[in-house]
Design a protein around this motif. Structure first.
Motif, PDB file in Angstrom:
ATOM      1  N   LEU A 116      -9.934 -14.863  25.519  1.00 36.35           N
ATOM      2  CA  LEU A 116      -9.934 -15.444  24.174  1.00 36.35           C
ATOM      3  C   LEU A 116     -11.111 -14.923  23.358  1.00 36.35           C
ATOM      4  O   LEU A 116     -10.993 -14.712  22.142  1.00 36.35           O
ATOM      5  CB  LEU A 116      -9.999 -16.966  24.270  1.00 36.35           C
ATOM      6  N   PHE A 117     -12.239 -14.721  24.021  1.00 36.24           N
ATOM      7  CA  PHE A 117     -13.405 -14.137  23.352  1.00 36.24           C
ATOM      8  C   PHE A 117     -13.087 -12.742  22.822  1.00 36.24           C
ATOM      9  O   PHE A 117     -13.378 -12.401  21.672  1.00 36.24           O
ATOM     10  CB  PHE A 117     -14.556 -14.113  24.358  1.00 36.24           C
ATOM     11  N   GLY A 118     -12.437 -11.911  23.652  1.00 30.09           N
ATOM     12  CA  GLY A 118     -12.065 -10.557  23.223  1.00 30.09           C
ATOM     13  C   GLY A 118     -11.000 -10.550  22.156  1.00 30.09           C
ATOM     14  O   GLY A 118     -10.915  -9.610  21.357  1.00 30.09           O
ATOM     15  N   MET A 119     -10.185 -11.608  22.101  1.00 30.70           N
ATOM     16  CA  MET A 119      -9.099 -11.662  21.124  1.00 30.70           C
ATOM     17  C   MET A 119      -9.614 -11.667  19.691  1.00 30.70           C
ATOM     18  O   MET A 119      -8.917 -11.259  18.761  1.00 30.70           O
ATOM     19  CB  MET A 119      -8.255 -12.899  21.397  1.00 30.70           C
TER      20      MET A 119
ATOM     21  N   SER B 126      -5.476  -9.056  20.346  1.00 33.83           N
ATOM     22  CA  SER B 126      -5.918  -9.106  18.945  1.00 33.83           C
ATOM     23  C   SER B 126      -5.096  -8.165  18.074  1.00 33.83           C
ATOM     24  O   SER B 126      -5.050  -8.336  16.850  1.00 33.83           O
ATOM     25  CB  SER B 126      -7.404  -8.754  18.839  1.00 33.83           C
ATOM     26  N   ALA B 127      -4.467  -7.160  18.678  1.00 40.90           N
ATOM     27  CA  ALA B 127      -3.553  -6.285  17.935  1.00 40.90           C
ATOM     28  C   ALA B 127      -2.115  -6.787  18.008  1.00 40.90           C
ATOM     29  O   ALA B 127      -1.348  -6.643  17.044  1.00 40.90           O
ATOM     30  CB  ALA B 127      -3.633  -4.858  18.485  1.00 40.90           C
ATOM     31  N   LEU B 128      -1.752  -7.388  19.153  1.00 39.12           N
ATOM     32  CA  LEU B 128      -0.369  -7.830  19.337  1.00 39.12           C
ATOM     33  C   LEU B 128      -0.046  -9.085  18.524  1.00 39.12           C
ATOM     34  O   LEU B 128       1.006  -9.165  17.885  1.00 39.12           O
ATOM     35  CB  LEU B 128      -0.103  -8.084  20.824  1.00 39.12           C
ATOM     36  N   LEU B 129      -0.932 -10.074  18.535  1.00 38.73           N
ATOM     37  CA  LEU B 129      -0.632 -11.347  17.876  1.00 38.73           C
ATOM     38  C   LEU B 129      -0.371 -11.200  16.375  1.00 38.73           C
ATOM     39  O   LEU B 129       0.584 -11.790  15.862  1.00 38.73           O
ATOM     40  CB  LEU B 129      -1.762 -12.343  18.139  1.00 38.73           C
ATOM     41  N   PRO B 130      -1.196 -10.436  15.613  1.00 39.53           N
ATOM     42  CA  PRO B 130      -0.853 -10.256  14.198  1.00 39.53           C
ATOM     43  C   PRO B 130       0.504  -9.582  13.992  1.00 39.53           C
ATOM     44  O   PRO B 130       1.222  -9.919  13.035  1.00 39.53           O
ATOM     45  CB  PRO B 130      -1.991  -9.375  13.664  1.00 39.53           C
TER      46      PRO B 130
ATOM     47  N   VAL C 219     -11.325 -18.764  15.045  1.00 37.99           N
ATOM     48  CA  VAL C 219     -12.034 -19.981  15.443  1.00 37.99           C
ATOM     49  C   VAL C 219     -11.888 -20.197  16.950  1.00 37.99           C
ATOM     50  O   VAL C 219     -12.846 -20.582  17.641  1.00 37.99           O
ATOM     51  CB  VAL C 219     -11.502 -21.197  14.658  1.00 37.99           C
ATOM     52  N   THR C 220     -10.694 -19.962  17.475  1.00 33.22           N
ATOM     53  CA  THR C 220     -10.468 -20.088  18.916  1.00 33.22           C
ATOM     54  C   THR C 220     -11.354 -19.125  19.695  1.00 33.22           C
ATOM     55  O   THR C 220     -11.930 -19.482  20.736  1.00 33.22           O
ATOM     56  CB  THR C 220      -8.990 -19.822  19.239  1.00 33.22           C
ATOM     57  N   SER C 221     -11.482 -17.901  19.203  1.00 31.71           N
ATOM     58  CA  SER C 221     -12.339 -16.914  19.868  1.00 31.71           C
ATOM     59  C   SER C 221     -13.798 -17.360  19.853  1.00 31.71           C
ATOM     60  O   SER C 221     -14.507 -17.237  20.862  1.00 31.71           O
ATOM     61  CB  SER C 221     -12.206 -15.550  19.174  1.00 31.71           C
ATOM     62  N   ALA C 222     -14.254 -17.880  18.709  1.00 37.47           N
ATOM     63  CA  ALA C 222     -15.638 -18.358  18.628  1.00 37.47           C
ATOM     64  C   ALA C 222     -15.871 -19.530  19.570  1.00 37.47           C
ATOM     65  O   ALA C 222     -16.928 -19.636  20.210  1.00 37.47           O
ATOM     66  CB  ALA C 222     -15.958 -18.750  17.185  1.00 37.47           C
ATOM     67  N   ALA C 223     -14.892 -20.435  19.676  1.00 42.21           N
ATOM     68  CA  ALA C 223     -15.024 -21.567  20.597  1.00 42.21           C
ATOM     69  C   ALA C 223     -15.067 -21.088  22.051  1.00 42.21           C
ATOM     70  O   ALA C 223     -15.789 -21.660  22.876  1.00 42.21           O
ATOM     71  CB  ALA C 223     -13.864 -22.544  20.386  1.00 42.21           C
ATOM     72  N   ALA C 224     -14.292 -20.041  22.367  1.00 42.39           N
ATOM     73  CA  ALA C 224     -14.309 -19.496  23.730  1.00 42.39           C
ATOM     74  C   ALA C 224     -15.681 -18.942  24.076  1.00 42.39           C
ATOM     75  O   ALA C 224     -16.144 -19.075  25.220  1.00 42.39           O
ATOM     76  CB  ALA C 224     -13.238 -18.413  23.868  1.00 42.39           C
TER      77      ALA C 224
END
Length: 446
Positions: free
Chosen positions: A18-21, A154-158, A205-210
């Motif tokens: 999630l951090f890398g995302m 991070s490339a797939l989700l968008p 925000v999820t990445s920052a929380a991770a």
């Protein structure tokens, strides 16, 4: 030292992914949303060339990170990472309500808000490679592969979000017996660009929380050893520094287990300025120049002659190949420099085929046939998958060199990406070497 509990290890893999995302999700999201925003912004389809320049200028983030390290030596990556994530979240959150606002500049209307926020996000993404990777030197090597898995997402989700939105949906009207066919019928998107950017903000925000969760798993914030000012020349030296890193991370595996699972790398890999490490860094820069600069600039030219379906399949399945390659690297990791060079050559062959299709656009070979669609999509998937595997394998090998080696890896990634983007700007935006086809118009006489 006992191995960490299984639940703690799984949780850490999830947090690292999630951090890398959040590393490149912002810029990737802007790119896939361009077909929607260009319809309402004054630059029109010149906007991608503006964005390419802004992403290249975003490498200013590397200079800011370097300045931070000079002014605050030994402070580690925690504060720069939090600044990068804060800029990404704020930039995406402001982009959602402000992206369509225009202003007069030199007597012409320009999308000042969109371009300014895109530059802020590009600067944050560029800085992420030289802050996120060195932070992971405090964790065992297999967590680095989870990071690249998240970076692939991070490339797939968008892309998946854009497909759900219905970006680029159109229908060709019936061709009259005698006459010119009418313009294509464009279908409206299922939700607006503002909604897209709000979802993107939630991902960041999820990445920052991770990342905050990762900090809680460590007994104290990771810091850079400052005892040896010349440690930048000799990295990964065994002894007291390794013992300090074991104490710093409760997730560190015992030496015997690490040796058994990751296989001891070549001692030359610990010398940052050795020929072996130079080859690895050169390989990393070359693959990123192709995947982040050269090939994305010609993707539409190579795919659109075969139809919108071929283009969307190439984008989505090519993005899916990235995390799949990271999964493969978790089980089977090539540590041979010759083997990685061979894989890179294979990826270059696929890339050369795609470049040839772009040069021959709008009438490449097998246009209008199912075989042509299959070949172009398969080439994009295999090209993305091979290069993603090489990047993960090279970064895993450099992990043995510790923080300075991973910092050098981040710089190589950014320099390669910058050179690739700069090299492709003149042929695509100035000399117009590549030509795109027109929707619902047969330009090849088929």
């Amino acid at each position: 030292m006992a191995a960490p509990p299984l639940g703690r290890t799984v949780l850490t893999h999830l947090l690292v992914a999630l951090f890398g995302m959040g590393s490149w999700a912002a810029v990737n999201g802007i790119w896939v949303e361009l077909p929607v925003v260009v319809k309402d912004l004054p630059e029109g389809w010149s906007l991608p060339s503006y964005l390419s320049v802004l992403v290249a200028l975003g490498n200013l983030g590397l200079l800011l990170v370097t300045l931070w390290r000079r002014l605050a030596p030994g402070k580690g990556e925690r504060i720069p990472i939090q600044v990068v994530q804060g800029l990404s979240v704020v930039g995406a959150a402001l982009l959602a309500p402000l992206w369509y606002h225009v202003a007069q500049v030199a007597g012409q209307s320009h999308s000042v808000a969109f371009l300014t926020l895109a530059f802020v996000l590009a600067m944050a993404c560029c800085a992420s490679n030289v802050t996120f990777l060195p932070f992971l030197s405090h964790l065992p090597p297999h967590f680095l592969r989870s990071f690249f898995l998240g970076q692939g997402l991070s490339a797939l989700l968008p892309c998946v979000l854009a497909l759900m939105q219905g970006v680029g949906r159109l229908e060709c009207p019936p061709v009259p017996v005698n006459g010119t066919p009418g313009p294509p019928i464009n279908f409206p998107e299922r939700f607006s660009a503002s909604t897209f950017f709000w979802v993107l903000t939630a991902v960041l925000v999820t990445s920052a929380a991770a990342f905050q969760g990762l900090l809680r798993l460590l007994p104290r914030p990771p810091s850079v050893p400052t005892g040896d000012p010349g440690s930048g020349l000799q990295v990964g030296a065994p002894g007291a520094e390794e013992e300090e890193e074991e104490e710093a991370s409760p997730l560190q595996e015992p030496p015997t287990q690490t040796a058994g699972t990751t296989s001891s790398p070549d001692p030359k890999a610990h010398q940052l300025f050795s020929a072996h490490s130079a080859c690895l860094l050169g390989l990393l820069a070359t693959t990123n120049a192709l995947t982040n600069g050269v090939l994305p600039a010609v993707q539409s030219f190579s795919c659109l002659p075969y139809g919108r379906l071929a283009y969307h399949l190439a984008v989505v399945l090519g993005s899916s190949a990235n995390p799949l390659a990271c999964f493969l690297a978790m089980g089977v990791l090539c540590r041979s420099l010759v083997g990685l060079c061979g894989l890179s050559l294979l990826g270059i062959l696929f890339g050369a085929y795609l470049m040839a299709l772009a040069v021959l656009s709008p009438c490449p070979p097998l246009v209008g046939t199912s075989a042509g669609v299959v070949l172009v999509v398969l080439s994009w998937v295999l090209c993305a998958g091979v290069f993603s595997y090489v990047k993960v394998a090279v970064s895993s090998m450099l992990h043995g060199g510790g923080r300075p080696a991973l910092l050098a890896a981040g710089v190589a990634i950014q320099v390669g990406s910058l050179l690739g983007a700069v090299a492709m700007f003149p042929p695509t935006s100035i000399y117009h070497v590549f030509h795109s086809g027109k929707d619902c118009v047969d330009q090849c006489g088929l």
